[in-house]
Scaffold this active site. Structure first.
Site, PDB file in Angstrom:
ATOM      1  N   HIS A 128       0.874  -1.186   0.000  1.00  0.00           N
ATOM      2  CA  HIS A 128       0.000   0.000   0.000  1.00  0.00           C
ATOM      3  C   HIS A 128       0.912   1.237   0.000  1.00  0.00           C
ATOM      4  CE1 HIS A 128      -3.448   2.381   0.257  1.00  0.00           C
ATOM      5  NE2 HIS A 128      -3.960   2.016   1.420  1.00  0.00           N
ATOM      6  N   ASP A 222      -2.889  -1.830  12.208  1.00  0.00           N
ATOM      7  CA  ASP A 222      -3.853  -1.929  11.109  1.00  0.00           C
ATOM      8  C   ASP A 222      -4.840  -3.027  11.495  1.00  0.00           C
ATOM      9  OD1 ASP A 222      -5.158  -1.845   8.648  1.00  0.00           O
ATOM     10  OD2 ASP A 222      -3.576  -2.907   7.550  1.00  0.00           O
ATOM     11  N   CYS A 261      -3.679   3.213   9.585  1.00  0.00           N
ATOM     12  CA  CYS A 261      -4.051   3.628   8.224  1.00  0.00           C
ATOM     13  C   CYS A 261      -5.558   3.810   8.080  1.00  0.00           C
ATOM     14  CB  CYS A 261      -3.551   2.608   7.216  1.00  0.00           C
ATOM     15  SG  CYS A 261      -4.150   0.945   7.552  1.00  0.00           S
ATOM     16  N   ARG A 289      -2.846  11.626   3.079  1.00  0.00           N
ATOM     17  CA  ARG A 289      -3.031  10.727   1.934  1.00  0.00           C
ATOM     18  C   ARG A 289      -3.107  11.561   0.651  1.00  0.00           C
ATOM     19  NH1 ARG A 289      -4.976   5.648   2.129  1.00  0.00           N
ATOM     20  NH2 ARG A 289      -4.370   5.807  -0.053  1.00  0.00           N
TER      21      ARG A 289
END
Ligand code: CP
Ligand code: NVA
Length: 309
Positions: A128, A222, A261, A289
């Site tokens: 990612h 996460d 995240c 982001r």
């Protein structure tokens, strides 16, 4: 020659530092970049759901003067209609770049091979990268020097972990990855990260012992179950219970900040109260982001752009 961003595994420390510097510049001078993607159209092809990635790309591209077309393969049933390579070749007839969130990394490779335009990984089973650049942008806003940062990732070894490792050691961080047994990160990514740590100066430690997080400045977690993993939560909850990031762990490790995240699961991988505390950088990460991705887009699509005064 067109350049894709499928992972950051072949990006040097200098390239990563430059990308972060560009992200900061765009974040601080949005008006100067309003035409950076003037006239450019980007297709966003999503095989999995998304809140942050989809919206931050769409709004971010708009802020740079470009245009995004969103293709949701779940409701649009695109997968299986034709070969991925034919889809990639067709999309490149109209689009100037393809942003894709896919199940298998191989799909991105096929898109990249068949499309004559840059392909950007918006999450796959292995990586990612857009998340990692936002994460280190966030960390850099709190620490001047990455080499003073020990970052402990605690939880399931997954796509987010891999990108954090590959980028973090190249920037000079000490990255510690702590997972339960049988939920470790990919062996090849460990080897690659170690090689990058040797080359660029960071450090990687992999452990199943939560005490390895002691002395960290930043803790990161996460979800315990990634998209597409249909394992019932009840089957893994006990295994992961000791790996929750909460206030007690922050105090024990001495960490100042927590990252995630998102989407987050309150009182599972992170305690709800910690998520809402002053130590939480989650919303800063979410905002970043967009700035990180805008830097990626400018870098891949218009690196010669001269910011307007
Ligand atoms: N962090 C992240 O990628 O969020 P989404 O799945 O909502 O895009
Ligand atoms: N590891 C998670 C990240 C979500 C942004 C997943 O793949 O679902």
């Amino acid at each position: 020659m067109k350049k894709d961003l499928l992972s950051f595994k072949d990006w040097t420390a200098d390239q990563l530092h430059s990308l972060l510097a560009l992200a900061k510049t765009i974040k601080n001078n949005p008006a100067s970049y309003r035409t950076a993607l003037d006239g450019l159209s980007i297709v966003a092809l999503f095989e999995k759901p998304s809140l942050r990635t989809r919206v931050s790309f769409d709004i971010g591209i708009n802020k740079l003067g470009g245009h995004m077309v969103y293709l949701d393969t779940q409701s649009n049933k695109l997968v299986g209609r034709e070969d991925v390579k034919d889809m990639g070749a067709n999309l490149a007839c109209w689009a100037d770049a393809i942003v894709a969130r896919v199940f298998a990394h191989n799909t991105l490779e096929e898109l990249a091979e068949s499309a004559k335009v840059p392909v950007i990984n918006a999450l796959c089973d292995m990586y990612h990268p857009c998340q990692a650049i936002a994460d280190y942008l966030t960390i850099s806003e709190h620490y001047d020097d990455f080499s003073t940062v020990k970052l402990a990732y605690i939880g399931d070894g997954n796509n987010v972990t891999h990108s954090l490792m590959l980028v973090g050691v190249a920037l000079g961080c000490e990255v510690v990855v702590i997972t339960p047994e049988d939920y470790e990160v990919d062996e090849n990514i460990i080897k690659l990260t170690q090689a990058r740590a040797q080359q660029f100066g960071g450090k990687l430690t992999v452990s199943t012992d939560i005490n390895a997080a002691n002395g960290s400045q930043v803790l990161y977690t996460d979800t315990w179950l990634s998209m597409g993993d249909e394992t019932p939560l009840a089957d893994i909850k006990d295994t992961f219970a000791g790996y929750e990031i909460n206030e007690a762990l922050m105090e024990k490790t001495g960490a100042e900040y927590v990252l995630h995240c998102q989407p987050a699961h309150r009182d599972l991988e992170i305690s709800s109260s910690l998520m809402d505390s002053d130590a939480s950088l989650l919303m800063q990460q979410a905002e970043n982001r967009m700035h990180g991705q805008n830097a990626i887009l400018v870098q891949l699509l218009n690196s010669g752009f001269k910011p307007k005064n």
